[in-house]
Design a protein around this motif. Structure first.
Motif, mmCIF file in Angstrom:
data_model
loop_
_atom_site.group_PDB
_atom_site.id
_atom_site.type_symbol
_atom_site.label_atom_id
_atom_site.label_comp_id
_atom_site.label_asym_id
_atom_site.label_seq_id
_atom_site.Cartn_x
_atom_site.Cartn_y
_atom_site.Cartn_z
ATOM 1 N N ARG A 7 0.853 -1.194 0.000
ATOM 2 C CA ARG A 7 0.000 0.000 0.000
ATOM 3 C C ARG A 7 0.890 1.246 0.000
ATOM 4 N N ASN A 8 1.583 1.453 -1.114
ATOM 5 C CA ASN A 8 2.567 2.532 -1.215
ATOM 6 C C ASN A 8 1.974 3.915 -1.005
ATOM 7 N N ASP A 9 0.784 4.172 -1.547
ATOM 8 C CA ASP A 9 0.181 5.494 -1.375
ATOM 9 C C ASP A 9 -0.071 5.797 0.099
ATOM 10 N N ASP A 10 -0.552 4.791 0.822
ATOM 11 C CA ASP A 10 -0.783 4.976 2.264
ATOM 12 C C ASP A 10 0.546 5.128 3.003
ATOM 13 N N ALA A 11 1.558 4.379 2.559
ATOM 14 C CA ALA A 11 2.881 4.489 3.181
ATOM 15 C C ALA A 11 3.447 5.890 2.977
ATOM 16 N N VAL A 12 3.297 6.429 1.771
ATOM 17 C CA VAL A 12 3.768 7.795 1.486
ATOM 18 C C VAL A 12 3.096 8.782 2.443
ATOM 19 N N PHE A 13 1.804 8.608 2.670
ATOM 20 C CA PHE A 13 1.078 9.475 3.600
ATOM 21 C C PHE A 13 1.694 9.385 5.002
ATOM 22 N N MET A 14 1.960 8.164 5.462
ATOM 23 C CA MET A 14 2.510 7.969 6.811
ATOM 24 C C MET A 14 3.916 8.554 6.924
ATOM 25 N N TYR A 15 4.749 8.351 5.898
ATOM 26 C CA TYR A 15 6.098 8.916 5.938
ATOM 27 C C TYR A 15 6.051 10.447 5.936
ATOM 28 N N THR A 16 5.114 10.992 5.198
ATOM 29 C CA THR A 16 4.949 12.451 5.172
ATOM 30 C C THR A 16 4.534 12.954 6.552
ATOM 31 N N LYS A 17 3.638 12.225 7.218
ATOM 32 C CA LYS A 17 3.240 12.605 8.587
ATOM 33 C C LYS A 17 4.445 12.530 9.528
ATOM 34 N N TYR A 25 14.260 8.738 3.933
ATOM 35 C CA TYR A 25 14.836 7.609 3.201
ATOM 36 C C TYR A 25 13.733 6.669 2.703
ATOM 37 N N ASN A 26 12.817 6.306 3.584
ATOM 38 C CA ASN A 26 11.749 5.389 3.185
ATOM 39 C C ASN A 26 10.791 6.038 2.186
ATOM 40 N N LEU A 27 10.560 7.331 2.327
ATOM 41 C CA LEU A 27 9.743 8.046 1.346
ATOM 42 C C LEU A 27 10.436 8.024 -0.015
ATOM 43 N N GLY A 28 11.739 8.245 -0.015
ATOM 44 C CA GLY A 28 12.511 8.144 -1.256
ATOM 45 C C GLY A 28 12.392 6.761 -1.875
ATOM 46 N N ASN A 29 12.432 5.731 -1.032
ATOM 47 C CA ASN A 29 12.296 4.356 -1.543
ATOM 48 C C ASN A 29 10.921 4.137 -2.184
ATOM 49 N N CYS A 30 9.888 4.680 -1.573
ATOM 50 C CA CYS A 30 8.544 4.581 -2.167
ATOM 51 C C CYS A 30 8.528 5.235 -3.542
ATOM 52 N N TYR A 31 9.096 6.435 -3.613
ATOM 53 C CA TYR A 31 9.118 7.143 -4.882
ATOM 54 C C TYR A 31 9.934 6.371 -5.929
ATOM 55 N N LEU A 32 11.049 5.802 -5.507
ATOM 56 C CA LEU A 32 11.876 5.037 -6.436
ATOM 57 C C LEU A 32 11.112 3.817 -6.945
ATOM 58 N N ASN A 33 10.426 3.126 -6.040
ATOM 59 C CA ASN A 33 9.626 1.957 -6.429
ATOM 60 C C ASN A 33 8.455 2.338 -7.322
ATOM 61 N N ASP A 34 7.935 3.555 -7.149
ATOM 62 C CA ASP A 34 6.810 4.034 -7.970
ATOM 63 C C ASP A 34 7.282 4.698 -9.259
ATOM 64 N N ASP A 35 8.570 4.532 -9.579
ATOM 65 C CA ASP A 35 9.167 5.094 -10.793
ATOM 66 C C ASP A 35 9.038 6.619 -10.839
ATOM 67 N N LYS A 36 9.347 7.228 -9.690
ATOM 68 C CA LYS A 36 9.393 8.689 -9.571
ATOM 69 C C LYS A 36 10.802 9.085 -9.099
ATOM 70 N N PRO A 37 11.815 8.855 -9.970
ATOM 71 C CA PRO A 37 13.195 9.045 -9.524
ATOM 72 C C PRO A 37 13.538 10.472 -9.108
ATOM 73 N N ASN A 38 12.944 11.468 -9.744
ATOM 74 C CA ASN A 38 13.260 12.849 -9.349
ATOM 75 C C ASN A 38 12.806 13.139 -7.925
ATOM 76 N N MET A 39 11.628 12.640 -7.568
ATOM 77 C CA MET A 39 11.136 12.833 -6.200
ATOM 78 C C MET A 39 11.986 12.031 -5.218
ATOM 79 N N ALA A 40 12.411 10.846 -5.643
ATOM 80 C CA ALA A 40 13.279 10.021 -4.791
ATOM 81 C C ALA A 40 14.599 10.743 -4.529
ATOM 82 N N ILE A 41 15.161 11.317 -5.565
ATOM 83 C CA ILE A 41 16.436 12.035 -5.433
ATOM 84 C C ILE A 41 16.318 13.154 -4.402
ATOM 85 N N GLU A 42 15.227 13.887 -4.442
ATOM 86 C CA GLU A 42 15.038 14.971 -3.475
ATOM 87 C C GLU A 42 15.034 14.447 -2.042
#
Length: 194
Positions: free
Chosen positions: A71-81, A94-111
């Motif tokens: 449930r990556n979208d929910d995980a992103v919400f929790m990491y943001t909180k 770090y874990n938010l970056g991993n979610c973004y990397l797994n969701d093929d959002k490398p620019n967001m992961a890099i940030e």
């Protein structure tokens, strides 16, 4: 007061103690359950902590559990909180970056990985994942630098060398690629021998 009333009162107090458990107790209980891989119980304990009382680590653990459940979208919400609770909590970035990397959002992961490295510049896995994100973007020189930094901080991780060999191959440097492939193979052999 009769003995029967005293026993009944003591019994009522004893039974109601868990209902009034402090958030600290629930927090520790949730962490122990998570560490013991009792994920469902940990998740329920974390959810029983009122939102305003949850720590950055509580939100992180909720995110980890949800990410493990796909449930990556929910995980992103929790990491943001978690980050909102503590901006300098590098594990959430770090874990938010991993979610973004797994969701093929490398620019967001890099940030997110860059934020980790501002907080903990020696965190080898953030350097490594930063390199992986650069590979997804085809930025092999930046990936090479990130992997070299990862190796600098942790020189025993075979995957770091494997990806270094890969980027050197992409950069048309076969000798360097071969050298890092040999280190990778040697580290793998050492792991098998142990």
């Amino acid at each position: 007061m009769s003995m029967r009333k005293i026993i009944l009162l003591a019994l009522l107090i004893f039974i109601s103690i868990p209902a009034f458990a402090s958030d600290d107790t629930l927090n520790e209980q949730a962490k122990l359950l998570y560490a013991d891989n009792n994920i469902t119980e940990s998740f329920n304990a974390l959810l029983s902590i009122p939102e305003e009382e949850r720590t950055a680590e509580n939100w992180l653990l909720l995110g980890n559990i949800l990410q493990d459940k796909g449930r990556n979208d929910d995980a992103v919400f929790m990491y943001t909180k978690s980050i909102l609770k503590d901006e300098k909590f590098y594990k959430a970035h770090y874990n938010l970056g991993n979610c973004y990397l797994n969701d093929d959002k490398p620019n967001m992961a890099i940030e997110e990985y860059k934020k980790v490295l501002k907080i903990r510049p020696e965190y080898a896995y953030a350097h490594y994942n930063l390199g992986c994100a650069y590979i997804k973007l085809g930025k092999y020189r930046k990936a090479k630098n990130a992997f070299l930094d990862a190796v600098y901080f942790k020189n025993t991780e075979p995957d770091f060398y494997y990806n270094l060999a890969y980027v050197y191959k992409k950069l048309n440097k076969p000798k360097d690629a071969q050298a890092y492939t040999e280190i990778y193979n040697k580290l793998l052999e050492n792991q098998i021998d142990q």
